[in-house]
Design an enzyme around this catalytic site. Structure first.
Site, PDB file in Angstrom:
ATOM      1  CD  GLU A  49     -32.966 -78.012  40.181  1.00  0.00           C
ATOM      2  OE1 GLU A  49     -32.461 -79.286  40.462  1.00  0.00           O
ATOM      3  OE2 GLU A  49     -34.120 -78.233  40.253  1.00  0.00           O
ATOM      4  N   GLY A  51     -31.671 -80.575  35.390  1.00  0.00           N
ATOM      5  CA  GLY A  51     -31.067 -81.662  35.776  1.00  0.00           C
ATOM      6  C   GLY A  51     -30.936 -82.596  34.373  1.00  0.00           C
ATOM      7  CB  SER A  53     -32.847 -87.344  33.790  1.00  0.00           C
ATOM      8  OG  SER A  53     -33.147 -87.159  35.399  1.00  0.00           O
ATOM      9  CE1 TYR A  54     -34.120 -83.104  37.643  1.00  0.00           C
ATOM     10  CE2 TYR A  54     -33.999 -80.536  37.739  1.00  0.00           C
ATOM     11  CZ  TYR A  54     -33.928 -81.969  38.398  1.00  0.00           C
ATOM     12  OH  TYR A  54     -33.261 -81.558  39.703  1.00  0.00           O
ATOM     13  N   GLY A  55     -37.562 -83.699  32.606  1.00  0.00           N
ATOM     14  CA  GLY A  55     -38.708 -83.420  31.549  1.00  0.00           C
ATOM     15  C   GLY A  55     -38.367 -84.430  30.505  1.00  0.00           C
TER      16      GLY A  55
END
Length: 151
Positions: A49, A51, A53-55
């Site tokens: 999963e 997104g 904006s992740y990391g």
């Protein structure tokens, strides 16, 4: 690990899903991500999963690098991505306050960005983080339907 269907028309996913939500502070993210993905696959977890904006906006690109380098095969993994949450970040100087955006423009831009960063021509599952309270629900629904129909 036995795979299960996600809904009537969804793909077969592992019962456990690995999410990259809390990766903003991960050091040596490329190495850690590679080891994490390899361990997940060894354990039978094929579902990841993401997104937009992740990391710090890097996880999708790092995962895409694994695909490009042949470290993993696209057909061996199920990829989720999501959008909606907009947070202040140097890569997005126009965003000054955290908010949700499920406008047609943002959804489309986010899907196109995720596909490019992941280096794939499709997402198995696409989710909205949350509907923004001032969203035009019809516009949002029509945009999601259009994206689904386009493959």
């Amino acid at each position: 690990m036995q795979k299960i269907y996600m809904g009537d028309a969804g793909p077969k996913v592992s019962p456990a899903v690995y999410g990259f939500y809390r990766w903003d502070e991960v050091k040596n993210a490329a190495d850690v991500l590679k080891k994490t993905v390899q361990l997940c696959l060894e354990l039978g977890i094929n579902t990841f999963e993401h997104g937009d904006s992740y990391g710090n906006y890097k996880c999708e690109e790092l995962f895409g690098d694994l695909l490009k380098q042949g470290e993993i095969k696209r057909q061996d993994v199920i990829l989720f991505s999501k959008c909606g949450l907009r947070t202040p970040h140097p890569l997005n100087p126009d965003i000054r306050v955290k908010h949700y955006d499920t406008s047609a423009a943002h959804i489309t831009e986010s899907v196109e960005s995720s596909l490019k960063k992941l280096g794939t021509d499709y997402l198995d599952i696409f989710l909205l983080d949350k509907l923004d309270p001032v969203s035009n629900l019809e516009e949002t629904a029509l945009t999601l339907e259009k994206l689904k129909d386009s493959g």
